[in-house]
Design a protein around this motif. Structure first.
Motif, PDB file in Angstrom:
ATOM      1  N   SER A 184      -5.552   7.782  16.507  1.00 49.17           N
ATOM      2  CA  SER A 184      -6.141   6.810  15.225  1.00 49.17           C
ATOM      3  C   SER A 184      -5.717   7.899  13.975  1.00 49.17           C
ATOM      4  O   SER A 184      -5.974   9.082  14.002  1.00 49.17           O
ATOM      5  N   ILE A 185      -5.522   7.446  12.892  1.00 49.70           N
ATOM      6  CA  ILE A 185      -5.107   7.980  11.744  1.00 49.70           C
ATOM      7  C   ILE A 185      -6.144   7.380  10.449  1.00 49.70           C
ATOM      8  O   ILE A 185      -5.733   6.050  10.060  1.00 49.70           O
ATOM      9  N   LEU A 186      -6.842   7.997   9.773  1.00 54.73           N
ATOM     10  CA  LEU A 186      -7.460   8.033   8.456  1.00 54.73           C
ATOM     11  C   LEU A 186      -6.773   8.573   7.426  1.00 54.73           C
ATOM     12  O   LEU A 186      -6.595   9.643   7.341  1.00 54.73           O
ATOM     13  N   MET A 187      -6.206   7.919   6.780  1.00 57.08           N
ATOM     14  CA  MET A 187      -5.217   8.155   5.506  1.00 57.08           C
ATOM     15  C   MET A 187      -6.045   8.016   4.145  1.00 57.08           C
ATOM     16  O   MET A 187      -5.857   6.716   3.842  1.00 57.08           O
ATOM     17  N   SER A 188      -6.474   8.888   3.429  1.00 57.73           N
ATOM     18  CA  SER A 188      -7.034   8.673   2.179  1.00 57.73           C
ATOM     19  C   SER A 188      -5.998   8.512   0.987  1.00 57.73           C
ATOM     20  O   SER A 188      -5.240   9.397   1.183  1.00 57.73           O
ATOM     21  N   THR A 189      -5.865   7.593   0.447  1.00 58.54           N
ATOM     22  CA  THR A 189      -5.130   7.307  -0.843  1.00 58.54           C
ATOM     23  C   THR A 189      -5.460   6.476  -1.888  1.00 58.54           C
ATOM     24  O   THR A 189      -6.150   5.632  -1.630  1.00 58.54           O
ATOM     25  N   HIS A 190      -4.920   6.863  -3.153  1.00 55.28           N
ATOM     26  CA  HIS A 190      -5.028   5.769  -4.305  1.00 55.28           C
ATOM     27  C   HIS A 190      -3.727   5.364  -4.560  1.00 55.28           C
ATOM     28  O   HIS A 190      -3.663   4.458  -5.526  1.00 55.28           O
ATOM     29  N   ILE A 191      -2.810   5.651  -3.963  1.00 54.03           N
ATOM     30  CA  ILE A 191      -1.231   5.220  -4.221  1.00 54.03           C
ATOM     31  C   ILE A 191      -1.296   3.817  -3.158  1.00 54.03           C
ATOM     32  O   ILE A 191      -0.680   3.999  -2.060  1.00 54.03           O
ATOM     33  N   LEU A 192      -1.562   2.662  -3.814  1.00 54.11           N
ATOM     34  CA  LEU A 192      -1.709   1.585  -2.869  1.00 54.11           C
ATOM     35  C   LEU A 192      -0.313   0.954  -2.161  1.00 54.11           C
ATOM     36  O   LEU A 192      -0.430   0.286  -1.194  1.00 54.11           O
ATOM     37  N   SER A 193       0.753   1.053  -3.301  1.00 55.39           N
ATOM     38  CA  SER A 193       1.914   0.639  -2.703  1.00 55.39           C
ATOM     39  C   SER A 193       2.539   1.270  -1.599  1.00 55.39           C
ATOM     40  O   SER A 193       2.962   0.407  -0.588  1.00 55.39           O
ATOM     41  N   THR A 194       2.235   2.681  -1.455  1.00 54.23           N
ATOM     42  CA  THR A 194       2.714   3.322  -0.144  1.00 54.23           C
ATOM     43  C   THR A 194       1.810   2.765   1.091  1.00 54.23           C
ATOM     44  O   THR A 194       2.003   2.668   2.068  1.00 54.23           O
ATOM     45  N   ALA A 195       0.306   2.616   0.780  1.00 45.75           N
ATOM     46  CA  ALA A 195      -0.688   2.536   1.836  1.00 45.75           C
ATOM     47  C   ALA A 195      -0.241   0.888   2.290  1.00 45.75           C
ATOM     48  O   ALA A 195      -0.251   0.784   3.664  1.00 45.75           O
ATOM     49  N   GLU A 196       0.248  -0.121   1.511  1.00 49.14           N
ATOM     50  CA  GLU A 196       0.495  -1.151   1.963  1.00 49.14           C
ATOM     51  C   GLU A 196       1.612  -1.183   3.194  1.00 49.14           C
ATOM     52  O   GLU A 196       1.632  -2.020   3.867  1.00 49.14           O
ATOM     53  N   ARG A 197       2.496  -0.681   2.853  1.00 53.81           N
ATOM     54  CA  ARG A 197       3.662  -0.510   3.511  1.00 53.81           C
ATOM     55  C   ARG A 197       3.475   0.004   4.920  1.00 53.81           C
ATOM     56  O   ARG A 197       4.112  -0.216   5.958  1.00 53.81           O
ATOM     57  N   TYR A 198       2.481   0.915   5.324  1.00 49.53           N
ATOM     58  CA  TYR A 198       2.427   1.678   6.368  1.00 49.53           C
ATOM     59  C   TYR A 198       1.009   1.721   7.075  1.00 49.53           C
ATOM     60  O   TYR A 198       1.074   2.047   8.326  1.00 49.53           O
ATOM     61  N   CYS A 199      -0.082   1.317   6.486  1.00 50.90           N
ATOM     62  CA  CYS A 199      -1.339   0.972   7.262  1.00 50.90           C
ATOM     63  C   CYS A 199      -1.506  -0.206   7.829  1.00 50.90           C
ATOM     64  O   CYS A 199      -0.900  -1.166   7.382  1.00 50.90           O
TER      65      CYS A 199
END
Length: 243
Positions: A184-199
Motif C-alpha cells: 500500500s502506498i499513501l502519497m501526499s501531494t497538492h499536484i493534482l495532475s500528477t496524482a490523477e495519472r498514477y493513483c
C-alpha cells in the motif's frame, strides 16, 4: 484486512486540533493520493500515522494493531518532502543503517539496493558523503533506503519535489511495482495532475477535514463533475489556487 486504518482521528499540536474526525483506510494493491493544498492537514495526518503525534481522539492501526506499538513501525516506511540524511554517513552506510533498523542483513540490503542504485544512477556514489550530493540526489538516497525495506505500507510526502524527470519516472515505476506486489502506498501531494495519472484512489482533505474519498470515477459520480481531479477539487472546495 486493511493495511492502514484511521478511525475518527482528531489531533494536532498541543491542545489545538488541526485535523478533525478523519477516517479512511488503505488496502493492499493500491496507491492512494492524499490530496489538499499546503496547510490542509496532510502533513499533520501523516505525523499521526507515523506516531510522531498522538491523536486527541480516535485510533490509528497498521495491520489491525495500534500504531503506538513499536513493532508496527517496522511495517511502514516514510519518505519526507525534505531529505533527512546523516552527514557523517556515506550512502552505503545509510543503506546498512536502514537494514539494521528493519532487521535485514547487510547482504540482503545491498542485493535489494543494487537495482535501485542503477535506477537512480547512484551506483558510483556508494562511498560518498551527503555533503557532495545535490538535493535531488539526497532525495534519491531516501528513496533507495525506503524501497530497500519493502514494507507493507509506504508513506510518501510530496514525492516529486526536487527530482529530475528520470527520477520521477523511476519513482513512479517503483510505486507501481510495489503496488503490484501487494503493498500500500499513501502519497501526499497538492499536484493534482500528477496524482490523477498514477493513483488508484483519492482522499481529499480541506481545512483539516476529509471531504471526499474514492476513485476518479466515484468522485465524478459523487460530485456530478465530469472532469479532471482539479475540476472536482475546485467544485468541492471553491479554491482557485490548485497547483
Amino acid at each position: 484486512m486493511n493495511i492502514l486504518e484511521l478511525e475518527h482521528v482528531t489531533g494536532g499540536y498541543g491542545r489545538t486540533p488541526i485535523i478533525h474526525d478523519i477516517s479512511f483506510s488503505l488496502q493492499s494493491n493500491e496507491i492512494v493520493g492524499l490530496i489538499g493544498l499546503n496547510g490542509a492537514g496532510k502533513s499533520t495526518t501523516i505525523k499521526h500515522i507515523l506516531g510522531l503525534l498522538s491523536p486527541h481522539s480516535g485510533d490509528i492501526k497498521v495491520l489491525g494493531k495500534n500504531i503506538q506499538d513499536e513493532n508496527m513501525r517496522k511495517h511502514l516506511t516514510y519518505i519526507p518532502e525534505t531529505p533527512i540524511l546523516y552527514e557523517e554517513l556515506t550512502l552505503r552506510e545509510h543503506i546498512h543503517m536502514t537494514a539494521m533498523a528493519y532487521g535485514l542483513t547487510e547482504d540482503e540490503a545491498m542485493t535489494r539496493a543494487e537495482p535501485l542504485l542503477k535506477l537512480f544512477r547512484l551506483e558510483t556514489e556508494l562511498d560518498k558523503f551527503p555533503t557532495h550530493f545535490s538535493k535531488g540526489m539526497k532525495q534519491k538516497v531516501m528513496l533507495i533506503c525506503a524501497f530497500v525495506v519493502e514494507p507493507e505500507l509506504f508513506i510518501i510526502d510530496e514525492p516529486f519535489l526536487g527530482l529530475d524527470p528520470l527520477g520521477i519516472e523511476g519513482l513512479i515505476d517503483l510505486m507501481v511495482s510495489m503496488r503490484d506486489k501487494g503493498k500500500s502506498i499513501l502519497m501526499s501531494t497538492h499536484i493534482l495532475s500528477t496524482a490523477e495519472r498514477y493513483c488508484d484512489r483519492y482522499i481529499i482533505i480541506h481545512h483539516g477535514e476529509k471531504i471526499a474519498d474514492g476513485t476518479i470515477e466515484e468522485l465524478r459520480e459523487q460530485t456530478g463533475v465530469d472532469g479532471t481531479l482539479d475540476d472536482i477539487y475546485l467544485h468541492l472546495t471553491g479554491d482557485n489556487d490548485v497547483d
